[in-house]
Motif scaffolding. Sequence first.
Motif, PDB file in Angstrom:
ATOM      1  N   PRO A  64      38.783  34.680  53.243  1.00 41.09           N
ATOM      2  CA  PRO A  64      39.414  35.162  52.006  1.00 41.09           C
ATOM      3  C   PRO A  64      38.725  36.395  51.402  1.00 41.09           C
ATOM      4  O   PRO A  64      39.420  37.329  50.991  1.00 41.09           O
ATOM      5  N   PRO A  65      37.385  36.469  51.356  1.00 45.97           N
ATOM      6  CA  PRO A  65      36.780  37.676  50.782  1.00 45.97           C
ATOM      7  C   PRO A  65      37.102  38.956  51.576  1.00 45.97           C
ATOM      8  O   PRO A  65      37.386  39.998  50.970  1.00 45.97           O
ATOM      9  N   THR A  66      37.063  38.896  52.907  1.00 47.37           N
ATOM     10  CA  THR A  66      37.365  40.111  53.671  1.00 47.37           C
ATOM     11  C   THR A  66      38.839  40.472  53.546  1.00 47.37           C
ATOM     12  O   THR A  66      39.189  41.648  53.497  1.00 47.37           O
ATOM     13  N   VAL A  89      28.384  41.719  49.091  1.00 43.48           N
ATOM     14  CA  VAL A  89      27.740  40.448  49.406  1.00 43.48           C
ATOM     15  C   VAL A  89      28.252  39.414  48.412  1.00 43.48           C
ATOM     16  O   VAL A  89      28.245  39.649  47.199  1.00 43.48           O
ATOM     17  N   GLY A  90      28.722  38.288  48.940  1.00 41.97           N
ATOM     18  CA  GLY A  90      29.274  37.242  48.091  1.00 41.97           C
ATOM     19  C   GLY A  90      30.735  37.505  47.770  1.00 41.97           C
ATOM     20  O   GLY A  90      31.370  38.380  48.352  1.00 41.97           O
ATOM     21  N   ALA A  91      31.239  36.757  46.822  1.00 38.56           N
ATOM     22  CA  ALA A  91      32.645  36.897  46.438  1.00 38.56           C
ATOM     23  C   ALA A  91      32.876  38.270  45.810  1.00 38.56           C
ATOM     24  O   ALA A  91      32.090  38.701  44.963  1.00 38.56           O
ATOM     25  N   PRO A  92      33.928  38.977  46.239  1.00 36.46           N
ATOM     26  CA  PRO A  92      34.208  40.294  45.645  1.00 36.46           C
ATOM     27  C   PRO A  92      34.566  40.157  44.158  1.00 36.46           C
ATOM     28  O   PRO A  92      35.501  39.439  43.809  1.00 36.46           O
ATOM     29  N   ASP A  93      33.808  40.828  43.319  1.00 34.49           N
ATOM     30  CA  ASP A  93      34.100  40.835  41.898  1.00 34.49           C
ATOM     31  C   ASP A  93      34.950  42.070  41.569  1.00 34.49           C
ATOM     32  O   ASP A  93      35.330  42.829  42.462  1.00 34.49           O
ATOM     33  N   ARG A  94      35.252  42.276  40.307  1.00 40.34           N
ATOM     34  CA  ARG A  94      36.102  43.397  39.890  1.00 40.34           C
ATOM     35  C   ARG A  94      35.494  44.732  40.327  1.00 40.34           C
ATOM     36  O   ARG A  94      36.201  45.609  40.793  1.00 40.34           O
TER      37      ARG A  94
END
Length: 150
Positions: free
Chosen positions: A13-15, A126-131
């Motif tokens: 999901p993040p990519t 790195v990690g969940a993509p934030d805004r």
Amino acid sequence: MPRLLVVHHTPSPPTHTLLQAVRSGAEDDAIEGVEVVLRPALALTVPDVLDADGYLLGTPANFGYMSGALKHAFDTIYYPCLDATGGRPYALWVHGNDDTAGAVRSVETIATGLGWVRTRPALEVVGAPDREALDAAWELGAATAASLTL
């Protein structure tokens, strides 16, 4: 019309979220006259690469390296495209859970071997993509597409 080829391996999901942001930027209405073509890394062909004027690459960082799918794509196109694509622009985004440095280094090494020219520093998330990461991905897509109109 210039063609931007977006080559991606987006199993998580993040990519995939980053791919959507990159695509949105590249296809922004303010950028006219650029065809954006998305190609999963495992479906990439030599004609895809030869027919493109620039490249936008996306991969997860897997065990300190680019994804096996993107490496397979490079293995498939490297020699057939080596003499024909030198000087073309490229940009890169990488997602990792812990680290992205090895993946960035591995892609940049192969792109340098192909003679491609990096237009921007790699976007490393790195990690969940934030805004902030999603905005940077949008900007990467827009800037890469716009560079083909200059």
